[in-house]
Design a protein around this motif. Sequence first.
Motif, PDB file in Angstrom:
ATOM      1  N   SER A   1       8.258 -48.137  99.690  1.00  0.00           N
ATOM      2  CA  SER A   1       9.650 -48.486  99.480  1.00  0.00           C
ATOM      3  C   SER A   1       9.850 -48.899  98.024  1.00  0.00           C
ATOM      4  CB  SER A   1      10.058 -49.644 100.390  1.00  0.00           C
ATOM      5  OG  SER A   1       9.986 -49.275 101.744  1.00  0.00           O
ATOM      6  N   GLY A   2      11.037 -48.626  97.491  1.00  0.00           N
ATOM      7  CA  GLY A   2      11.306 -49.036  96.123  1.00  0.00           C
ATOM      8  C   GLY A   2      12.539 -48.363  95.560  1.00  0.00           C
ATOM      9  N   SER A   3      12.883 -48.735  94.322  1.00  0.00           N
ATOM     10  CA  SER A   3      14.046 -48.178  93.648  1.00  0.00           C
ATOM     11  C   SER A   3      13.703 -46.821  93.045  1.00  0.00           C
ATOM     12  CB  SER A   3      14.517 -49.124  92.544  1.00  0.00           C
ATOM     13  OG  SER A   3      15.531 -48.519  91.766  1.00  0.00           O
ATOM     14  N   ILE A   4      14.664 -45.897  93.110  1.00  0.00           N
ATOM     15  CA  ILE A   4      14.490 -44.590  92.466  1.00  0.00           C
ATOM     16  C   ILE A   4      15.608 -44.346  91.450  1.00  0.00           C
ATOM     17  CG2 ILE A   4      13.249 -43.565  94.413  1.00  0.00           C
ATOM     18  CD1 ILE A   4      15.925 -42.152  95.158  1.00  0.00           C
ATOM     19  N   SER A   5      16.381 -45.387  91.133  1.00  0.00           N
ATOM     20  CA  SER A   5      17.533 -45.233  90.247  1.00  0.00           C
ATOM     21  C   SER A   5      17.209 -45.703  88.841  1.00  0.00           C
ATOM     22  CB  SER A   5      18.736 -45.997  90.792  1.00  0.00           C
ATOM     23  OG  SER A   5      18.388 -47.318  91.154  1.00  0.00           O
ATOM     24  N   ALA A   6      17.909 -45.119  87.869  1.00  0.00           N
ATOM     25  CA  ALA A   6      17.757 -45.496  86.469  1.00  0.00           C
ATOM     26  C   ALA A   6      18.322 -46.898  86.249  1.00  0.00           C
ATOM     27  CB  ALA A   6      18.473 -44.486  85.580  1.00  0.00           C
ATOM     28  N   PRO A   7      17.939 -47.563  85.140  1.00  0.00           N
ATOM     29  CA  PRO A   7      18.400 -48.934  84.892  1.00  0.00           C
ATOM     30  C   PRO A   7      19.917 -49.079  84.824  1.00  0.00           C
ATOM     31  CG  PRO A   7      16.540 -48.408  83.473  1.00  0.00           C
ATOM     32  CD  PRO A   7      16.926 -47.134  84.162  1.00  0.00           C
ATOM     33  N   ASP A   8      20.624 -48.056  84.345  1.00  0.00           N
ATOM     34  CA  ASP A   8      22.081 -48.140  84.226  1.00  0.00           C
ATOM     35  C   ASP A   8      22.801 -47.579  85.438  1.00  0.00           C
ATOM     36  OD1 ASP A   8      21.343 -45.522  83.790  1.00  0.00           O
ATOM     37  OD2 ASP A   8      22.804 -45.172  82.196  1.00  0.00           O
ATOM     38  N   SER A   9      22.091 -47.395  86.541  1.00  0.00           N
ATOM     39  CA  SER A   9      22.649 -46.803  87.750  1.00  0.00           C
ATOM     40  C   SER A   9      22.930 -47.863  88.800  1.00  0.00           C
ATOM     41  CB  SER A   9      21.658 -45.784  88.322  1.00  0.00           C
ATOM     42  OG  SER A   9      22.003 -45.388  89.637  1.00  0.00           O
TER      43      SER A   9
ATOM     44  N   ALA B   1      10.170 -42.636  89.091  1.00  0.00           N
ATOM     45  CA  ALA B   1      10.194 -43.486  90.285  1.00  0.00           C
ATOM     46  C   ALA B   1      10.432 -42.658  91.535  1.00  0.00           C
ATOM     47  CB  ALA B   1      11.278 -44.551  90.137  1.00  0.00           C
ATOM     48  N   ASN B   2      11.284 -41.646  91.433  1.00  0.00           N
ATOM     49  CA  ASN B   2      11.558 -40.787  92.580  1.00  0.00           C
ATOM     50  C   ASN B   2      10.315 -40.016  92.997  1.00  0.00           C
ATOM     51  OD1 ASN B   2      13.307 -39.492  94.514  1.00  0.00           O
ATOM     52  ND2 ASN B   2      13.259 -37.686  93.205  1.00  0.00           N
ATOM     53  N   THR B   3       9.585 -39.506  92.031  1.00  0.00           N
ATOM     54  CA  THR B   3       8.353 -38.774  92.339  1.00  0.00           C
ATOM     55  C   THR B   3       7.323 -39.690  92.995  1.00  0.00           C
ATOM     56  OG1 THR B   3       8.715 -37.251  90.507  1.00  0.00           O
ATOM     57  CG2 THR B   3       6.467 -37.414  91.362  1.00  0.00           C
ATOM     58  N   ALA B   4       7.219 -40.910  92.497  1.00  0.00           N
ATOM     59  CA  ALA B   4       6.232 -41.855  93.040  1.00  0.00           C
ATOM     60  C   ALA B   4       6.573 -42.273  94.462  1.00  0.00           C
ATOM     61  CB  ALA B   4       6.141 -43.085  92.138  1.00  0.00           C
ATOM     62  N   ALA B   5       7.855 -42.261  94.806  1.00  0.00           N
ATOM     63  CA  ALA B   5       8.276 -42.761  96.107  1.00  0.00           C
ATOM     64  C   ALA B   5       7.851 -41.874  97.259  1.00  0.00           C
ATOM     65  CB  ALA B   5       9.794 -42.942  96.126  1.00  0.00           C
ATOM     66  N   VAL B   6       7.334 -40.669  96.998  1.00  0.00           N
ATOM     67  CA  VAL B   6       6.895 -39.818  98.098  1.00  0.00           C
ATOM     68  C   VAL B   6       5.597 -40.312  98.707  1.00  0.00           C
ATOM     69  CG1 VAL B   6       8.030 -37.778  97.166  1.00  0.00           C
ATOM     70  CG2 VAL B   6       5.637 -38.205  96.597  1.00  0.00           C
ATOM     71  N   ARG B   7       4.994 -41.302  98.106  1.00  0.00           N
ATOM     72  CA  ARG B   7       3.723 -41.820  98.642  1.00  0.00           C
ATOM     73  C   ARG B   7       3.928 -42.842  99.746  1.00  0.00           C
ATOM     74  NH1 ARG B   7       2.546 -42.524  92.728  1.00  0.00           N
ATOM     75  NH2 ARG B   7       1.850 -40.473  92.013  1.00  0.00           N
ATOM     76  N   GLY B   8       5.133 -42.926 100.266  1.00  0.00           N
ATOM     77  CA  GLY B   8       5.380 -43.821 101.394  1.00  0.00           C
ATOM     78  C   GLY B   8       5.668 -45.246 101.000  1.00  0.00           C
TER      79      GLY B   8
ATOM     80  N   LEU C   1      22.662 -47.415  97.681  1.00  0.00           N
ATOM     81  CA  LEU C   1      22.406 -46.291  98.582  1.00  0.00           C
ATOM     82  C   LEU C   1      20.961 -46.356  99.029  1.00  0.00           C
ATOM     83  CD1 LEU C   1      23.028 -43.458  99.841  1.00  0.00           C
ATOM     84  CD2 LEU C   1      22.476 -42.482  97.589  1.00  0.00           C
ATOM     85  N   VAL C   2      20.727 -46.148 100.313  1.00  0.00           N
ATOM     86  CA  VAL C   2      19.383 -46.225 100.884  1.00  0.00           C
ATOM     87  C   VAL C   2      19.021 -44.894 101.525  1.00  0.00           C
ATOM     88  CG1 VAL C   2      17.880 -47.391 102.543  1.00  0.00           C
ATOM     89  CG2 VAL C   2      19.657 -48.696 101.340  1.00  0.00           C
ATOM     90  N   PHE C   3      17.852 -44.355 101.166  1.00  0.00           N
ATOM     91  CA  PHE C   3      17.287 -43.187 101.827  1.00  0.00           C
ATOM     92  C   PHE C   3      16.176 -43.650 102.763  1.00  0.00           C
ATOM     93  CE2 PHE C   3      18.874 -41.395  97.836  1.00  0.00           C
ATOM     94  CZ  PHE C   3      19.518 -40.237  98.268  1.00  0.00           C
ATOM     95  N   THR C   4      16.193 -43.151 103.996  1.00  0.00           N
ATOM     96  CA  THR C   4      15.128 -43.494 104.940  1.00  0.00           C
ATOM     97  C   THR C   4      14.914 -42.341 105.911  1.00  0.00           C
ATOM     98  OG1 THR C   4      14.286 -45.276 106.364  1.00  0.00           O
ATOM     99  CG2 THR C   4      16.578 -44.603 106.706  1.00  0.00           C
ATOM    100  N   GLY C   5      13.973 -42.491 106.845  1.00  0.00           N
ATOM    101  CA  GLY C   5      13.608 -41.420 107.766  1.00  0.00           C
ATOM    102  C   GLY C   5      12.591 -40.489 107.120  1.00  0.00           C
TER     103      GLY C   5
END
Length: 396
Positions: A361-369, A352-359, A320-324
């Motif tokens: 790109s990267g994974s925000i999912s847990a290792p078993d996801s 990872a999700n919190t860090a991704a707000v800095r613009g 799953l990809v989030f963009t925009g």
Amino acid sequence: MWTLVLNSGSSSLKFAVIDPASGETRISGLAERLGAEAASMRLDSDGVRQTHSLNGGSYAEAMRLVLAELDALGLRQDVRAVGHRVVHGGSRFSAPAVITPEVLEAIRECVPLAPLHNPANIAGIEAAMNAFPGLPQVAVFDTAFHQTLPEVAYRYAVPEEWYRQHGVRRYGFHGISHAFVAGEAARMLDRPVSDLNLITAHLGNGCSVSAVAGGRSVDSSMGLTPLEGLVMGTRSGNVDPGLHDYLARVSGLTLTQITAALNRESGLLALSGLTNDMRELEEAAARGHDGARLAVEIFVYRLAQGIAAMAVALGRVDGLVFTGGIGENSATVRAATLARLPFLGFRLDDAANTAAVRGQSGSISAPDSLPALVVNTNEEWMIARETAEVLSLTPR
């Protein structure tokens, strides 16, 4: 080799001069409120931002300022082509097209399908053709990526003559962005895009989700127009088609007025009673504003529904990809959306999700996801690449 990319809105002109091979951007800018006294253009070059008044200027005036800036940088002679984002190409265009009189007329014929968008696209094309009479101009269509939808996905259950005579079908939009981020996601996952089944979520003022199988769109939440689908900034998304007749009878509004309200006065703006800006809504919701809280909750609920629907189209989901603007910057929306999708195999990595707000790109999912990614879209670069490809130019 540089390509000038133009994205013309109803009162705006966004541009960038890009190397199609590397994505390097030499200069970019945005002219806003064209035709009004407050018209202005923002220019960004080499880390420096300038703002110029256009004082009621038109697309042509904005193009003159673009030309002046290119001359000042010594870039005009290095621009080899102009690529235009065109929102609606109907069923005719499944790929970018060199703009000829016949292609421009075909874009005009699509105006009834996108009356808020295609006239502005045409105005931008005409301004660029006058400004760069010797350069090839290419139309890159937002609908083209979705021309691979199967009939089961693009047909409406309406009278056959509506489809045959008037083109009433689902077209899908944001295709330039969906195509770009699907390719970037494959690169990040170190897998060929041809092997992946991805759900891409383009979330900005306009929002859509797409099912991308092997790099090809097989379904989209948007339909005949960009109004169908998810809740958006000022667009309602899905409503009962009977709403038009009902409101016309009980309120006296015309069909045109109702459609305009669904496009410009609905969505997050209507639900919150405050704004269509997700950042402001999240702040207001945190302060206890009920309308803002409801707007965010409904946005997330409909988004999760849309993602689940795309899983049906794919059968097997690989990511799953989030963009925009919202997808790239709202950790709150991403977290709340994934919290509704554990049955698809998605689990969040909070840090990872919190860090991704800095613009980034990267994974925000847990290792078993299953992989859930944030990918920064770059429609301008995609348009430059498509323009170079259709012209058979060799990027340096």
